[in-house]
Design an enzyme around this catalytic site. Structure first.
Site, mmCIF file in Angstrom:
data_model
loop_
_atom_site.group_PDB
_atom_site.id
_atom_site.type_symbol
_atom_site.label_atom_id
_atom_site.label_comp_id
_atom_site.label_asym_id
_atom_site.label_seq_id
_atom_site.Cartn_x
_atom_site.Cartn_y
_atom_site.Cartn_z
ATOM 1 N N ALA A 1 38.283 3.512 25.271
ATOM 2 C CA ALA A 1 37.377 4.100 26.269
ATOM 3 C C ALA A 1 37.262 3.218 27.504
ATOM 4 O O ALA A 1 37.184 3.713 28.634
ATOM 5 C CB ALA A 1 35.992 4.288 25.647
ATOM 6 N N TYR A 2 37.241 1.901 27.283
ATOM 7 C CA TYR A 2 37.079 0.963 28.404
ATOM 8 C C TYR A 2 38.211 1.123 29.411
ATOM 9 O O TYR A 2 37.984 1.193 30.624
ATOM 10 C CB TYR A 2 37.042 -0.466 27.847
ATOM 11 C CG TYR A 2 36.820 -1.542 28.893
ATOM 12 C CD1 TYR A 2 35.548 -1.828 29.370
ATOM 13 C CD2 TYR A 2 37.894 -2.293 29.392
ATOM 14 C CE1 TYR A 2 35.341 -2.819 30.316
ATOM 15 C CE2 TYR A 2 37.696 -3.286 30.337
ATOM 16 C CZ TYR A 2 36.414 -3.547 30.797
ATOM 17 O OH TYR A 2 36.219 -4.539 31.739
HETATM 18 P P1 NAP Z 1 28.593 -9.170 30.567
HETATM 19 O O1 NAP Z 1 28.332 -10.638 30.555
HETATM 20 O O2 NAP Z 1 28.621 -8.414 29.289
HETATM 21 O O3 NAP Z 1 27.556 -8.512 31.597
HETATM 22 C C1 NAP Z 1 27.488 -7.128 31.770
HETATM 23 C C2 NAP Z 1 26.317 -6.839 32.675
HETATM 24 O O4 NAP Z 1 26.233 -5.422 32.857
HETATM 25 C C3 NAP Z 1 24.981 -7.284 32.078
HETATM 26 O O5 NAP Z 1 24.153 -7.742 33.103
HETATM 27 C C4 NAP Z 1 24.449 -5.996 31.494
HETATM 28 O O6 NAP Z 1 23.047 -5.953 31.364
HETATM 29 C C5 NAP Z 1 24.904 -5.050 32.573
HETATM 30 N N1 NAP Z 1 24.781 -3.650 32.173
HETATM 31 C C6 NAP Z 1 25.354 -3.006 31.125
HETATM 32 N N2 NAP Z 1 24.950 -1.719 31.088
HETATM 33 C C7 NAP Z 1 24.109 -1.548 32.138
HETATM 34 C C8 NAP Z 1 23.369 -0.452 32.643
HETATM 35 N N3 NAP Z 1 23.365 0.742 32.032
HETATM 36 N N4 NAP Z 1 22.635 -0.615 33.775
HETATM 37 C C9 NAP Z 1 22.604 -1.820 34.399
HETATM 38 N N5 NAP Z 1 23.256 -2.919 33.946
HETATM 39 C C10 NAP Z 1 24.002 -2.780 32.837
HETATM 40 O O7 NAP Z 1 30.006 -8.856 31.214
HETATM 41 P P2 NAP Z 1 30.808 -9.473 32.459
HETATM 42 O O8 NAP Z 1 32.047 -10.042 31.900
HETATM 43 O O9 NAP Z 1 29.935 -10.273 33.329
HETATM 44 O O10 NAP Z 1 31.213 -8.089 33.166
HETATM 45 C C11 NAP Z 1 30.874 -7.771 34.503
HETATM 46 C C12 NAP Z 1 31.892 -6.763 35.001
HETATM 47 O O11 NAP Z 1 33.204 -7.374 35.000
HETATM 48 C C13 NAP Z 1 32.027 -5.520 34.119
HETATM 49 O O12 NAP Z 1 32.157 -4.374 34.931
HETATM 50 C C14 NAP Z 1 33.309 -5.768 33.343
HETATM 51 O O13 NAP Z 1 33.938 -4.573 32.942
HETATM 52 C C15 NAP Z 1 34.127 -6.518 34.377
HETATM 53 N N6 NAP Z 1 35.235 -7.305 33.812
HETATM 54 C C16 NAP Z 1 34.979 -8.355 32.999
HETATM 55 C C17 NAP Z 1 36.050 -9.094 32.478
HETATM 56 C C18 NAP Z 1 35.839 -10.283 31.588
HETATM 57 O O14 NAP Z 1 36.827 -10.847 31.110
HETATM 58 N N7 NAP Z 1 34.618 -10.724 31.349
HETATM 59 C C19 NAP Z 1 37.367 -8.744 32.795
HETATM 60 C C20 NAP Z 1 37.596 -7.644 33.640
HETATM 61 C C21 NAP Z 1 36.499 -6.947 34.145
HETATM 62 P P3 NAP Z 1 22.290 -6.425 29.990
HETATM 63 O O15 NAP Z 1 22.179 -7.920 30.064
HETATM 64 O O16 NAP Z 1 20.981 -5.733 30.066
HETATM 65 O O17 NAP Z 1 23.138 -5.976 28.845
#
Ligand code: NAP
Length: 265
Positions: free
Chosen positions: A187-188
């Site tokens: 899904a992602y």
């Molecule tokens: P993360 O640490 O899991 O943080 C995700 C953030 O999104 C958290 O602040 C979470 O809030 C918030 N969130 C989730 N559902 C939400 C909603 N319905 N409304 C508002 N906020 C919501 O992940 P991250 O790695 O920092 O990811 C940030 C972005 O980077 C994402 O879009 C992810 O797909 C993208 N990304 C990450 C990676 C990686 O390797 N980490 C790679 C490629 C892309 P809560 O704290 O309340 O859960």
């Protein structure tokens, strides 16, 4: 205190991970940052942490998957400064498991969350606005089979058609037909392929104006989502997002970047 260059930046999912570092970076760069998060306590604590570093960061509640929450946020933004200069659609989920429920819950945040937040805040954005979609290389068109790829890649893809495609994905998963119909069992990936398509749609719509809209892959980052083995720290993950959020006039739009270099969709 920073935050005196007049720009107002909104970062969704700003309470942790990459989003938190984007808030810090934008505030260090002089913007007044609205750290948007779905949980009041986590959001306020994160904003307080940045304020303790002398940064101009304020928390505002925003659950991107909840239309009423997005509407309330937009109303608040319109009533405050009445303007948004930078929007970083960062909030995202990578849920465990794979069934039609997981597909719908993933789309609700990663695709429709970014869509409805953009739709509501775009009217508050003037010349010089910047929108960054935090996407992923996992959503490249190659993740789709030959049956779906051309639909996502079509230059005349509309938002209604895109919505129809991801609804079809959920239906195909529910009916056990997704693999036969050219969808990955993930899904992602499809949510980020959808977010990339949405980036192209919005950029084309804004082509005549001066708002730049781009997608960024942060790389594999050590966060709640990326896990501990990831190669990059959150600060490194935030770098290209910060660059795309502060592009000078005449910069690129409708493109996909990693490490400030254009990558293919
Ligand atoms: P993360 O640490 O899991 O943080 C995700 C953030 O999104 C958290 O602040 C979470 O809030 C918030 N969130 C989730 N559902 C939400 C909603 N319905 N409304 C508002 N906020 C919501 O992940 P991250 O790695 O920092 O990811 C940030 C972005 O980077 C994402 O879009 C992810 O797909 C993208 N990304 C990450 C990676 C990686 O390797 N980490 C790679 C490629 C892309 P809560 O704290 O309340 O859960």
């Amino acid at each position: 205190m920073s935050g005196n260059d007049g720009r107002i930046a909104v970062v969704t999912g700003g309470n942790r991970g990459i989003g938190f570092e984007v808030c810090r970076g934008l505030a260090l760069g002089g913007a007044r940052v609205i750290l948007a998060a779905r949980d009041d306590a986590r959001g306020e604590a994160a904003a307080e942490k940045l304020r303790a570093q002398g940064l101009a960061v304020n928390f505002q509640p925003l659950d991107v998957a909840d239309a009423r929450s997005v509407a309330r946020f937009a109303q608040w933004a319109a009533g405050g400064a009445g303007r948004v200069d930078i929007l970083v659609n960062n909030a995202g989920v990578a849920l465990d498991g794979f069934d039609s429920e997981v597909v719908r819950n993933t789309m609700a945040v990663n695709l429709f969350g970014a869509m409805q937040t953009t739709d509501r805040l775009l009217p508050l954005m003037g010349k010089g606005g910047r929108i960054v979609m935090v996407s992923s290389g996992l959503g490249e068109l190659g993740c789709l089979g030959p049956r779906q790829r051309p639909s996502f890649a079509a230059s005349d893809l509309t938002r209604a058609a895109l919505t129809g495609l991801v609804e079809q994905f959920a239906d195909d998963v529910a009916g056990g037909r997704h693999a036969a119909n050219g969808w990955p069992s993930n899904a992602y990936r499809v949510s980020k392929a959808g977010l990339n398509a949405f980036t192209r749609i919005v950029a084309a719509q804004l082509r005549a104006g001066e708002i730049l809209v781009n997608a960024v892959c942060p790389g594999w980052v050590r966060t709640g989502m990326g896990g501990r083995s990831a190669e990059r720290g959150p600060q490194k993950g935030a770098e290209t997002i910060l660059w795309a959020a502060t592009l000078p006039p005449g910069g690129p739009s409708g493109k996909f970047f990693r490490d400030r270099r254009e990558i293919s969709w």
